[in-house]
Design an enzyme around this catalytic site. Structure first.
Site, PDB file in Angstrom:
ATOM      1  N   LYS A 125      21.645  53.485  28.755  1.00 17.09           N
ATOM      2  CA  LYS A 125      20.368  53.238  29.239  1.00 17.09           C
ATOM      3  C   LYS A 125      19.321  53.740  28.583  1.00 17.09           C
ATOM      4  CE  LYS A 125      19.356  51.717  33.809  1.00 17.09           C
ATOM      5  NZ  LYS A 125      20.164  51.110  34.609  1.00 17.09           N
TER       6      LYS A 125
HETATM    7  N1  GLU Z   1      19.904  47.293  34.974  1.00 16.35           N
HETATM    8  C1  GLU Z   1      21.020  46.989  35.661  1.00 16.35           C
HETATM    9  C2  GLU Z   1      21.780  47.968  35.964  1.00 16.35           C
HETATM   10  O1  GLU Z   1      21.559  49.145  36.459  1.00 16.35           O
HETATM   11  C3  GLU Z   1      21.482  45.676  34.707  1.00 16.35           C
HETATM   12  C4  GLU Z   1      22.165  46.425  33.325  1.00 16.35           C
HETATM   13  C5  GLU Z   1      22.778  45.435  32.572  1.00 16.35           C
HETATM   14  O2  GLU Z   1      22.816  44.104  32.710  1.00 16.35           O
HETATM   15  O3  GLU Z   1      23.160  45.464  31.293  1.00 16.35           O
HETATM   16  O4  GLU Z   1      23.039  47.608  36.323  1.00 16.35           O
END
Ligand code: GLU
Length: 435
Positions: A125
Site C-alpha cells: 500500500k
Molecule cells: N485500494 C483497493 C483496496 O483496498 C484496491 C487495491 C488494488 O486494486 O490493488 O483493496
C-alpha cells in the site's frame, strides 16, 4: 473512493472527517487480528512473526513547486508488507490523515485480502499525506509524478502494482503509468491498475469494489434468510464503494434508509433515491444540500435499525461504544479496517454478523488482477466476462470462509485470516529463509 475527502475542516477532528480519535492505531488492530489466528496455525506458527514485520518500507519526500512559486513538501510512503506469494499489490491513498502506521496496516490487510481470495499477489500500500482538494490540477499532477518517480525504485509490473484508493482515481493512475513509462523509456501499462480504459484499464474495474460488496452481502443474506427485496440498508461513505453498493442494493429492491459522506449525514425512511443522490454529489462535491433526505446526527446514523450496515469510508469507525448501539443484522465492510478488534468482540457477542473487509471489499483488487492479466496478454475481455469471473471468485471465497468459520466456530474475520495466513506462511515456509 475519490469523494471521501474532507473539504469542510472541522476543528474538533483537525479537519479530518471520519477520523475517529477513539480508535486504536490501525497497525495495532492488524497485529491483534494476526494474533487471533495463532492457535489455528499448527506448525506454521513458527513463521507468524513474518506477518508482524513489513518486508520493505519506503518513506519519500515529495517536493513540488506551487503555482505561486513557493515550494511545498509532502511525505509519501510505499510499504510492501509481504511478497511471499507474488508481487506487491495495493492502492495509493492521498489523504491529509495518511501516516506510516496507517499505510503499514493497509498493506498488511492487502496481504491477507489477496491471499484470502486466492490472487497471486503479496500485499502493499502507498500514500501521501496531502489533501488533494487543496492543490490545483497542475500541482496535483506534479505531486503525483514526483511521488511516482520516488517510489519507482520499488514498483513495477512484476514487483509491486499500485491502484486507486481513497483520494485517487483512474486519472491518478494514468499519470502514474505515464511517469513510470517515461522514466523507463517504454510504455508499461501493467505497472498500475484502475487505469482509464484507453490506457489498458479493465471494463468493470471502476465499480468492482461496490459490486463485490453487493455480491458478498447477498451471499451473507442467503445464509441469514434476509431477502434483498425490501431489505433496509445504511451506508457510510458515498464514493466509489458506498455509492455503487447503494445503487446496486436499490436496483435489487432494497431500501437505502441512511447515507453519510464527508459533507452530510442523511436519512429517509421511505428509501433514498440513490441515482438522484449520486447526481447531486457529482455536481456539488458531496451529499450536503441533497433534498431527497433529512439531515440526522452522526450517532443516530450508527444506530439506525437496518438489515445491512455498510461502512465504506475510513478505518476505526466502529468502536466498542458504537458497537453496543448498532442495530444491524449484518455489517459488510466496504472500507478497510472500519471495525476495531474490541468492537468485533462486542458485535460477536450481540450476534451481529460482520463480513470482514478482506473478503467484502476484495472485488476491487480482484478486477485489478484481471486488468493486470489483460495488460500482460494484451487481450481484453468483455464486461460480462469480467463480472462473471468476479462473481465466481467472490462467491467461492465467501463459501470457503463461511465453512472454516462454522468448522472452527470463529468469526468470519478470523476464518478469512486463518485461510490467508495459511497460504502466505506456507509459501514463506516452502521458500525458506535466504540465505
Ligand atoms: N485500494 C483497493 C483496496 O483496498 C484496491 C487495491 C488494488 O486494486 O490493488 O483493496
Amino acid at each position: 473512493m475519490t469523494q471521501e475527502l474532507d473539504k469542510n475542516a472541522s476543528p474538533k477532528l483537525g479537519g479530518l472527517s471520519y477520523l475517529n480519535p477513539a480508535a486504536p492505531e490501525p497497525w495495532a488492530s492488524f497485529i491483534e487480528q494476526i494474533e487471533r489466528v495463532r492457535p489455528y496455525l499448527g506448525p506454521l506458527e513458527r513463521w507468524i512473526e513474518t506477518l508482524k514485520h513489513p518486508k520493505r518500507t519506503l518513506i519519500v519526500d515529495v517536493p513540488i513547486e506551487r503555482d505561486d512559486g513557493s515550494i511545498a513538501h509532502f511525505e509519501g510512503y510505499r510499504v510492501q508488507h509481504n511478497l511471499s506469494r507474488g508481487p506487491g499489490k495495493g492502492g495509493i491513498r492521498f489523504h491529509p490523515a495518511v501516516t506510516l502506521n496507517e499505510v503499514m496496516a493497509l498493506a498488511g490487510w492487502m496481504t491477507i485480502k489477496n491471499a484470502a481470495v486466492g490472487l497471486p499477489f503479496g500485499g502493499a500500500k502507498g500514500g501521501v499525506r496531502v489533501d488533494p482538494a487543496t492543490l490545483s490540477k497542475g500541482e496535483l499532477q506534479r505531486m503525483t509524478r514526483r511521488f511516482t518517480s520516488e517510489i519507482g525504485l520499488i514498483i513495477g509490473p512484476d514487483r509491486d502494482i499500485p491502484a486507486p484508493d481513497v483520494g485517487t482515481n483512474a486519472q491518478t493512475m494514468a499519470v502514474m503509468m505515464d511517469t513510470f513509462s517515461m522514466n523507463r523509456g517504454s510504455t508499461t501499462s501493467g505497472v498500475v491498475t484502475g487505469k482509464p480504459i484507453a490506457l489498458g484499464g479493465s471494463l468493470g474495474r471502476q465499480e468492482a469494489t461496490g459490486r463485490g460488496v453487493f455480491i458478498i452481502a447477498r451471499e451473507a443474506g442467503r445464509h441469514l434468510h434476509i431477502p434483498q427485496e425490501g431489505a433496509r440498508i445504511v451506508v457510510q461513505g458515498f464514493g466509489n464503494v458506498g455509492g455503487i453498493a447503494a445503487r446496486l442494493f436499490r436496483a435489487a429492491g432494497a431500501k437505502v434508509v441512511a447515507i453519510a459522506d464527508h459533507t452530510a449525514t442523511l436519512a429517509n425512511e421511505a428509501g433514498i433515491d440513490i441515482p438522484a443522490a449520486q447526481a447531486h454529489a457529482a455536481t456539488t462535491g458531496g451529499l450536503a444540500g441533497f433534498a431527497g433526505a433529512t439531515p440526522i446526527d452522526i450517532e443516530d446514523f450508527w444506530q439506525t435499525p437496518c438489515d445491512y450496515l455498510i461502512p465504506a469510508a475510513l478505518e476505526g469507525q466502529i468502536t466498542p461504544e458504537r458497537a453496543t448501539r448498532i442495530q444491524a443484522r449484518v455489517i459488510v465492510e466496504g472500507a478497510n479496517g472500519p471495525t476495531t478488534p474490541a468492537a468485533d468482540d462486542v458485535l460477536h457477542k450481540r450476534g451481529i454478523l460482520v463480513v470482514p473487509d478482506v473478503l467484502a471489499n476484495a472485488g476491487g483488487v480482484t478486477v485489478s488482477y484481471f486488468e493486470w492479466v489483460q495488460d500482460f496478454s494484451s487481450f481484453f475481455w468483455t464486461e460480462d466476462e469480467i463480472n462473471a469471473r468476479l462473481e465466481r471468485i467472490m462467491v467461492s471465497a465467501f463459501d470457503a470462509i463461511w465453512l472454516v468459520a462454522q468448522e472452527k466456530q470463529v468469526s468470519l474475520r478470523t476464518a478469512a485470516f486463518i485461510i490467508a495466513c495459511h497460504r502466505v506462511l506456507e509459501a514463506r515456509a516452502e521458500r525458506g529463509l535466504y540465505p
